[in-house]
Design a protein around this motif. Structure first.
Motif, PDB file in Angstrom:
ATOM      1  N   PRO A  57       0.804  -1.219   0.000  1.00 46.56           N
ATOM      2  CA  PRO A  57       0.000   0.000   0.000  1.00 46.56           C
ATOM      3  C   PRO A  57       0.842   1.277   0.000  1.00 46.56           C
ATOM      4  N   ILE A  58       2.143   1.144  -0.074  1.00 47.22           N
ATOM      5  CA  ILE A  58       3.002   2.326  -0.118  1.00 47.22           C
ATOM      6  C   ILE A  58       2.877   2.999  -1.480  1.00 47.22           C
ATOM      7  N   VAL A  59       2.734   4.314  -1.456  1.00 44.57           N
ATOM      8  CA  VAL A  59       2.630   5.101  -2.684  1.00 44.57           C
ATOM      9  C   VAL A  59       3.778   6.101  -2.694  1.00 44.57           C
ATOM     10  N   SER A  60       4.571   6.066  -3.741  1.00 44.12           N
ATOM     11  CA  SER A  60       5.646   7.040  -3.924  1.00 44.12           C
ATOM     12  C   SER A  60       5.310   7.880  -5.146  1.00 44.12           C
ATOM     13  N   ALA A  61       5.515   9.185  -5.009  1.00 44.22           N
ATOM     14  CA  ALA A  61       5.136  10.090  -6.095  1.00 44.22           C
ATOM     15  C   ALA A  61       6.141  11.224  -6.227  1.00 44.22           C
ATOM     16  N   ARG A  62       6.218  11.725  -7.438  1.00 47.61           N
ATOM     17  CA  ARG A  62       7.020  12.919  -7.723  1.00 47.61           C
ATOM     18  C   ARG A  62       6.054  14.053  -8.044  1.00 47.61           C
TER      19      ARG A  62
END
Length: 113
Positions: A57-62
């Motif tokens: 469920p980890i979300v990484s975004a730029r």
């Protein structure tokens, strides 16, 4: 060794187990999907896998035009805890979070525009 911490860890594992591991995972994934959709609407680039069979469920975004640490600081001022990782921001919703929490993240990020 931090023996007190092991007691806390044991209690946490018991609590999560009492909720049901699959239920905890499904909740986290639903929040992550909601978060990813909101981030995408804001123009963020999602860099973590968001496939139907994603395992986290980890979300990484730029955030184009924004330094990760500036985004983290902005969210921190609103009481939202995330972390900068390389050139992105890492969000990790869990069982303790709600849809309202996710909506607050998106609303707070909307203020950066």
């Amino acid at each position: 060794m931090a023996y007190g911490a092991t007691v806390g860890l044991g209690r946490s594992i018991e609590y999560l187990g009492s909720l049901g591991w699959s239920r905890v995972f499904a909740h986290g994934m639903a929040l992550a999907d909601r978060l990813a959709a909101g981030l995408f609407e804001l123009g963020a680039s999602i860099v973590s896998p968001r496939l139907p069979n994603a395992k986290s469920p980890i979300v990484s975004a730029r955030f184009p035009g924004r330094e990760p640490r500036a985004v983290v600081a902005h969210l921190g001022r609103a009481g939202i805890v995330v972390s900068a990782r390389r050139d992105g921001v890492r969000f990790s919703p869990h069982v303790y979070n709600t849809e309202t929490d996710i909506d607050q993240v998106i609303a707070t990020l909307r203020e950066l525009r």
